[in-house]
Motif scaffolding. Structure first.
Motif, PDB file in Angstrom:
ATOM      1  N   PRO B  54      85.250  83.140  64.550  1.00 36.61           N
ATOM      2  CA  PRO B  54      84.055  82.314  64.396  1.00 36.61           C
ATOM      3  C   PRO B  54      84.086  81.148  65.391  1.00 36.61           C
ATOM      4  O   PRO B  54      85.177  80.697  65.757  1.00 36.61           O
ATOM      5  CB  PRO B  54      84.132  81.792  62.963  1.00 36.61           C
ATOM      6  CG  PRO B  54      85.312  82.411  62.344  1.00 36.61           C
ATOM      7  CD  PRO B  54      86.020  83.250  63.326  1.00 36.61           C
ATOM      8  N   PRO B  55      82.906  80.657  65.851  1.00 38.52           N
ATOM      9  CA  PRO B  55      82.878  79.595  66.873  1.00 38.52           C
ATOM     10  C   PRO B  55      83.788  78.411  66.556  1.00 38.52           C
ATOM     11  O   PRO B  55      84.461  77.905  67.450  1.00 38.52           O
ATOM     12  CB  PRO B  55      81.417  79.162  66.890  1.00 38.52           C
ATOM     13  CG  PRO B  55      80.665  80.358  66.454  1.00 38.52           C
ATOM     14  CD  PRO B  55      81.549  81.095  65.506  1.00 38.52           C
ATOM     15  N   ALA B  56      83.831  77.996  65.312  1.00 35.41           N
ATOM     16  CA  ALA B  56      84.621  76.814  64.975  1.00 35.41           C
ATOM     17  C   ALA B  56      86.112  77.062  65.126  1.00 35.41           C
ATOM     18  O   ALA B  56      86.906  76.118  65.148  1.00 35.41           O
ATOM     19  CB  ALA B  56      84.312  76.366  63.552  1.00 35.41           C
ATOM     20  N   GLN B  57      86.497  78.342  65.203  1.00 37.07           N
ATOM     21  CA  GLN B  57      87.930  78.626  65.316  1.00 37.07           C
ATOM     22  C   GLN B  57      88.313  79.177  66.681  1.00 37.07           C
ATOM     23  O   GLN B  57      89.464  79.528  66.916  1.00 37.07           O
ATOM     24  CB  GLN B  57      88.347  79.609  64.226  1.00 37.07           C
ATOM     25  CG  GLN B  57      88.420  78.929  62.868  1.00 37.07           C
ATOM     26  CD  GLN B  57      88.470  79.918  61.739  1.00 37.07           C
ATOM     27  OE1 GLN B  57      88.944  81.028  61.901  1.00 37.07           O
ATOM     28  NE2 GLN B  57      87.962  79.503  60.590  1.00 37.07           N
ATOM     29  N   TYR B  58      87.332  79.238  67.604  1.00 41.03           N
ATOM     30  CA  TYR B  58      87.661  79.729  68.945  1.00 41.03           C
ATOM     31  C   TYR B  58      88.522  78.697  69.663  1.00 41.03           C
ATOM     32  O   TYR B  58      88.178  77.520  69.726  1.00 41.03           O
ATOM     33  CB  TYR B  58      86.377  79.992  69.743  1.00 41.03           C
ATOM     34  CG  TYR B  58      86.653  80.565  71.113  1.00 41.03           C
ATOM     35  CD1 TYR B  58      87.052  81.880  71.254  1.00 41.03           C
ATOM     36  CD2 TYR B  58      86.536  79.778  72.253  1.00 41.03           C
ATOM     37  CE1 TYR B  58      87.335  82.414  72.513  1.00 41.03           C
ATOM     38  CE2 TYR B  58      86.800  80.294  73.507  1.00 41.03           C
ATOM     39  CZ  TYR B  58      87.202  81.621  73.629  1.00 41.03           C
ATOM     40  OH  TYR B  58      87.478  82.128  74.865  1.00 41.03           O
ATOM     41  N   GLY B  59      89.632  79.136  70.173  1.00 33.72           N
ATOM     42  CA  GLY B  59      90.538  78.199  70.848  1.00 33.72           C
ATOM     43  C   GLY B  59      91.512  77.514  69.911  1.00 33.72           C
ATOM     44  O   GLY B  59      92.317  76.705  70.357  1.00 33.72           O
ATOM     45  N   ASP B 146      87.547  73.210  60.744  1.00 33.52           N
ATOM     46  CA  ASP B 146      86.163  73.693  60.660  1.00 33.52           C
ATOM     47  C   ASP B 146      85.179  72.579  60.295  1.00 33.52           C
ATOM     48  O   ASP B 146      84.083  72.503  60.846  1.00 33.52           O
ATOM     49  CB  ASP B 146      86.049  74.802  59.596  1.00 33.52           C
ATOM     50  CG  ASP B 146      86.610  76.119  60.104  1.00 33.52           C
ATOM     51  OD1 ASP B 146      87.164  76.115  61.226  1.00 33.52           O
ATOM     52  OD2 ASP B 146      86.511  77.124  59.386  1.00 33.52           O
ATOM     53  N   TYR B 147      85.589  71.695  59.403  1.00 36.17           N
ATOM     54  CA  TYR B 147      84.675  70.674  58.897  1.00 36.17           C
ATOM     55  C   TYR B 147      84.240  69.693  59.988  1.00 36.17           C
ATOM     56  O   TYR B 147      83.233  69.002  59.841  1.00 36.17           O
ATOM     57  CB  TYR B 147      85.306  69.922  57.712  1.00 36.17           C
ATOM     58  CG  TYR B 147      86.405  68.963  58.103  1.00 36.17           C
ATOM     59  CD1 TYR B 147      86.163  67.584  58.193  1.00 36.17           C
ATOM     60  CD2 TYR B 147      87.691  69.410  58.403  1.00 36.17           C
ATOM     61  CE1 TYR B 147      87.154  66.706  58.559  1.00 36.17           C
ATOM     62  CE2 TYR B 147      88.691  68.536  58.765  1.00 36.17           C
ATOM     63  CZ  TYR B 147      88.415  67.191  58.846  1.00 36.17           C
ATOM     64  OH  TYR B 147      89.398  66.317  59.230  1.00 36.17           O
ATOM     65  N   ARG B 148      84.987  69.631  61.091  1.00 34.38           N
ATOM     66  CA  ARG B 148      84.608  68.695  62.156  1.00 34.38           C
ATOM     67  C   ARG B 148      83.756  69.340  63.245  1.00 34.38           C
ATOM     68  O   ARG B 148      83.315  68.664  64.173  1.00 34.38           O
ATOM     69  CB  ARG B 148      85.866  68.099  62.797  1.00 34.38           C
ATOM     70  CG  ARG B 148      86.579  67.127  61.892  1.00 34.38           C
ATOM     71  CD  ARG B 148      87.720  66.467  62.612  1.00 34.38           C
ATOM     72  NE  ARG B 148      87.278  65.682  63.766  1.00 34.38           N
ATOM     73  CZ  ARG B 148      88.115  65.095  64.613  1.00 34.38           C
ATOM     74  NH1 ARG B 148      89.407  65.218  64.443  1.00 34.38           N
ATOM     75  NH2 ARG B 148      87.661  64.399  65.638  1.00 34.38           N
ATOM     76  N   PHE B 149      83.532  70.656  63.140  1.00 38.18           N
ATOM     77  CA  PHE B 149      82.843  71.351  64.229  1.00 38.18           C
ATOM     78  C   PHE B 149      81.409  70.871  64.391  1.00 38.18           C
ATOM     79  O   PHE B 149      80.837  70.936  65.485  1.00 38.18           O
ATOM     80  CB  PHE B 149      82.880  72.869  63.985  1.00 38.18           C
ATOM     81  CG  PHE B 149      82.566  73.663  65.223  1.00 38.18           C
ATOM     82  CD1 PHE B 149      83.354  73.566  66.355  1.00 38.18           C
ATOM     83  CD2 PHE B 149      81.462  74.515  65.260  1.00 38.18           C
ATOM     84  CE1 PHE B 149      83.073  74.293  67.501  1.00 38.18           C
ATOM     85  CE2 PHE B 149      81.162  75.242  66.405  1.00 38.18           C
ATOM     86  CZ  PHE B 149      81.972  75.131  67.526  1.00 38.18           C
TER      87      PHE B 149
END
Lengths: 261, 272
Positions: B54-59, B146-149
């Motif tokens: 998911p985008p928030a976890q990329y990288g 995730d909560y800071r994305f």
């Protein structure tokens, strides 16, 4: 006979395939500050069931100029290139020029080996957990910082008087009147946009003398030696030192500095 | 010298063994580099693009070199949190972080002495390596940030990965990442040569473009040269798409952190 040829050819092909599958296109691991410039010398050690020698440039360069070992003592510029034997050292050649109990700790003589082996381990330390007298990080904590290599700016450390480099070893070096270093000059970059190099003869001559570079690494005539960055990356020309011991070539701007600073 | 007899059973046995060894080597080579078995018509099967998180976890990477042997939760490191404030070169050049998860010998002791994470996480530049802060890094899950994305919601968009166009964000001045920790007057070498790389396959006209400057805005020359890319023209050997997919060359960054390989047209602009 033909079968034998086929066997040999196919074996060579197999070996070549294995060799190709090595690591290309991946980043190499950067050595840690205390590892940079350390070399393992193993011409004869393991064949004689002794641990190979770990030579640490940083211990030695904090006390002597490069030319003491690489000119006066005749050490080669590549690992294992000097073909040092125990006998040489005992006779006062190579390491034995200083490690004789006067200039630095001596090698343990064969007669004393039974009772006293502690000095052996100080050099023949590969694979052993030998604690040196100097712990790298605490020894150089307050020294001027550099970005790579040992992370110590050796030149600034010398300017500040934190280290004093001996340029002569008694009984070995023969003092000569120094030749005045030629002027600094620019080395033009062949690629558009890449800043030119300012090369300082003076800085280099202070620790290397003339003999370390001329005429083998660089010919003496200006513009005569043709080389490119690729040659340097593979350990030739500037890369003879600036790949493994002097500040590494990763720090582009330290040489390519004309338009940057 | 004795002549070899091909009818000698011992020789036949030796030949058979050698053949087996050859076959074994061939198989191990293929599995070493993940080289596709089929090359040619079935391109779609050849480019096995990795699945994206998911985008928030990329990288985001989970560093568990030492923690997997202990009871401490592993460290989740989020690239998108850090790259807003620092360019790649700060960590991957000045701080000596490897380009591979678990490739760096980070220890608690070294962090406390001011190496690696501890260069910034010292209570001066960023929160310190102290007990009340343990869980902020040692969270054990890549979902911990995730909560800071949502903080990045106003950034220019891209199609894949974290779906943020960092190059545009930098150009628009939405972020101003520091280029150096050690040198306040740091300036990168102004090298803006664009490369147009022609394909080596006959019948394929899609070229790749490589802008040096967009890379030097983030990276140091030495991040790529000479380990990943040899600097001699055509000196880089085996520079192929399947090896990039294996994490080599461009794949060192463009699979896991920089915009992912799915975004074909950003490098191959004349692709249909």
């Amino acid at each position: 006979m033909r079968l034998k040829v086929v066997l040999i050819v196919s074996l060579l092909v197999a070996l070549a395939t294995v060799a190709v599958a090595t690591n290309y296109g991946t980043k190499k691991r950067m050595p840690r500050p205390e590892e940079f410039g350390n070399v393992v010398i193993n011409n004869y050690s393991e064949k004689n069931n002794i641990a190979p020698v770990v030579f640490k440039h940083w211990i030695h360069r904090a006390r002597y100029t490069c030319r003491v070992c690489h000119v006066d003592l005749g050490f080669a510029m590549e690992v294992g290139g000097s073909d040092i034997r125990e006998d040489d050292n005992q006779k006062g050649l190579y390491c034995g020029s200083c490690h004789n109990g006067k200039e630095a700790f001596a090698a343990t003589s064969r007669e004393k080996l039974v009772t006293e082996v502690k000095n052996c381990d100080r050099c023949h330390s590969y694979g052993k957990d030998v604690k040196g007298q100097k712990d790298f990080i605490s020894a150089f904590k307050d020294y001027p910082q550099a970005r790579f290599g040992n992370r110590v700016d050796w030149m600034k450390a010398e300017e500040k008087g934190l280290i004093k480099l001996k340029d002569q070893v008694e009984g070995i070096s023969i003092k000569r009147q120094a030749i005045a270093a030629p002027k600094d000059f620019d080395i033009k970059s062949t690629i558009l946009g890449m800043p030119d190099i300012i090369f300082s003869h003076k800085i280099h001559a202070e620790i290397n003398g003339c003999e370390l570079c001329h005429p083998e690494v660089f010919s003496a005539k200006k513009g005569h030696t043709k080389y490119n960055m690729q040659d340097i990356f593979s350990g030739k020309f500037c890369g003879a030192c600036h790949a493994k011991v002097a500040f590494p070539f990763y720090d582009c701007q330290l040489c390519h500095l004309k338009e940057v600073y | 010298m004795t002549a070899l007899n091909r009818h000698d059973p011992a020789m036949r046995g030796a030949a058979l063994l050698l053949l087996l060894f050859l076959a074994g080597t061939a198989v191990s080579c293929v599995s070493d580099t993940n080289e596709p078995a089929v090359v040619g018509s079935a391109f779609d099967d050849v480019w096995q693009l990795p699945t994206l998180p998911p985008p928030a976890q990329y990288g985001n990477v989970l560093i568990n070199r030492l923690t997997r042997k202990s009871t401490h939760p592993s460290v989740a490191f989020s690239h998108w949190i850090h790259r807003r404030y620092y360019t790649c070169r700060v960590c991957h050049f000045e701080l000596n972080f490897a380009m591979k998860t678990n490739g760096t010998d980070i220890t608690e002791d070294k962090n406390r002495r001011g190496e690696y994470c501890g260069s910034c996480h010292n209570d001066k530049i960023a929160f310190g390596h102290t007990e009340e802060n343990c869980r902020r890094c040692h969270s054990g899950t890549v979902a911990s940030t995730d909560y800071r994305f949502a903080e990045l919601s106003s950034f220019p968009k891209s199609l894949y990965g974290d779906k943020i166009n960092w190059v545009k964000a930098l150009r628009k001045g939405l972020i101003a990442p520091k280029q150096s920790l050690t040198n306040p007057n740091f300036e990168s070498i102004p090298f803006d040569k664009n490369l147009r790389l022609a394909p080596e396959w006959r019948g394929v006209s899609t070229r790749a473009s490589f802008p040096h400057q967009k890379h030097t805005e983030w990276l140091d020359c030495a991040d790529c040269h000479p380990d990943l890319f040899n600097i001699q023209k055509k000196g880089t050997k085996h520079f192929r798409m399947d090896l990039i997919l294996d994490g080599k060359f461009c794949g060192a960054c463009h699979l896991t952190v920089a915009f992912p390989i799915q975004d074909c047209k950003r490098c191959h602009p004349d692709l249909d």
